[in-house]
Design a protein around this motif. Sequence first.
Motif, PDB file in Angstrom:
ATOM      1  N   LYS A 124      37.034  45.280  43.481  1.00 25.27           N
ATOM      2  CA  LYS A 124      37.737  44.119  44.007  1.00 25.27           C
ATOM      3  C   LYS A 124      37.134  43.691  45.343  1.00 25.27           C
ATOM      4  O   LYS A 124      36.847  44.511  46.202  1.00 25.27           O
ATOM      5  N   GLY A 135      39.160  42.252  35.816  1.00 18.82           N
ATOM      6  CA  GLY A 135      39.393  43.592  36.317  1.00 18.82           C
ATOM      7  C   GLY A 135      38.788  44.639  35.398  1.00 18.82           C
ATOM      8  O   GLY A 135      38.890  44.550  34.184  1.00 18.82           O
ATOM      9  N   GLY A 418      38.289  36.001  43.300  1.00 20.94           N
ATOM     10  CA  GLY A 418      37.840  37.303  42.829  1.00 20.94           C
ATOM     11  C   GLY A 418      38.049  37.446  41.333  1.00 20.94           C
ATOM     12  O   GLY A 418      38.357  36.487  40.619  1.00 20.94           O
TER      13      GLY A 418
END
Length: 443
Positions: A124, A135, A418
């Motif tokens: 991250k 993720g 992100g």
Amino acid sequence: MNFEKIGLQVPKILLPKPGTDMQKWAVIACDQYTSDRTYWQRLEEQTKGSLSTLPLIFPEVYLEDDDAEARIKSINQQMDAYLADGSLVEQQEGFILIDRKTCEVESRKGLIVALDLDQYDYNKGAQSLIRATEGTILDRLPPRIKVRENAPIELPHIMVLIDDPQRTVIEPLFNEDLETVYDFELLENGGHLKGYRIDQPELINKIAAALENLADPGAYKAKYNVDDAVMLYAMGDGNHSFATAKAIWERLKEEAVDKEAIMQHPARYALVELVNVHDPGLEFEAIHRVLFNVDVEQLKAEMESFFAERGTPMTFTACADLAEAEAVADKANNAHAFPVVFSGQFGVCSVAKPEFTLVVATLQAFLDKFLAENSAAKVDYIHGTQPVTDLGSAADGAGFYLPSISKHDLFKTIVFDGALPRKTFSMGEADEKRFYLECRAIK
């Protein structure tokens, strides 16, 4: 040949020997049809007695079977055999230009290259040249590491995206006079695949120069209006396979006695297919969720409790069928609404005042907690709505239908927000996924 500034290596690709039946050689990515053993059983029948990538991979449908260790040993032995008996032939340094036709699109273009794992970070907040788009589930890496750690070769289903709206890197190559390497129909409704050899130094340098232009800090700042470090490559498909290669590379560096020599190790790089996110043939599809072994009434109660506690109350509206549920979800205002099927009962879950930007993030927050607290329940990530309906109609099943995101917003979203929640999007339907074909030595 390496272009370190842009994390690019010109690989020596391994291809099956001349005369190989390419249709039987190439099979779909191991992370597809993870709840459909009959698909993989058909492949075994179709490829029996032929050279094929099937015995070189570990289909994830079998991951929880008792024979995992034996299967991995067999995979490595088959790789060694293909290298020893000449089934795989090393090519001159170069790229492979790909044109894929599927049942959904006439053409999706790609370029097989090797990328530098030293310039990749899936954590991250990463500011690396190569970044994850979703993720990374660390628990999914160990079985993949077991497969790769002793493997003498890699064969990728990894697809990495570039943000090239002017089409300067891949598309101009189709105007060149190139040698055809393969041209054949893929198995199981996979479409048609053509590959062209690119080993001319002038063309290789043109590709590198075009990528360097995309990675120019000034151009990057102007495109995204940020002062951050440049992100040239974003993971598309195969995020966990790329992360597996990264984990093994980091281990090799850590264990190496000669820290300088290890930097020349072939495992520093991973073979991937580069795809322009603006390619008209690239379509983003939603990835849906299905739960198994659940008590549906308990599930609904826990959902209501979870969202109520967060100040984002959820309501469930029953519907006659999926079409009605989709219509109800579309009319939701200022809420995250998504169709569901609970033991065959269709409906819509609507979460008011959601705390996340994406619908998938809202649902995933609940699922993570639910699965952690209900060990008997299992989840699968599904492409296409019909399998969700079929699996979610079981007495102990629940299916969640999720919307897709715009591919044109992907890079900007990663730059600013992100990595997305895991399994947010899919590049095409299941049978449009990359097929294994090209290989590369990593020992």
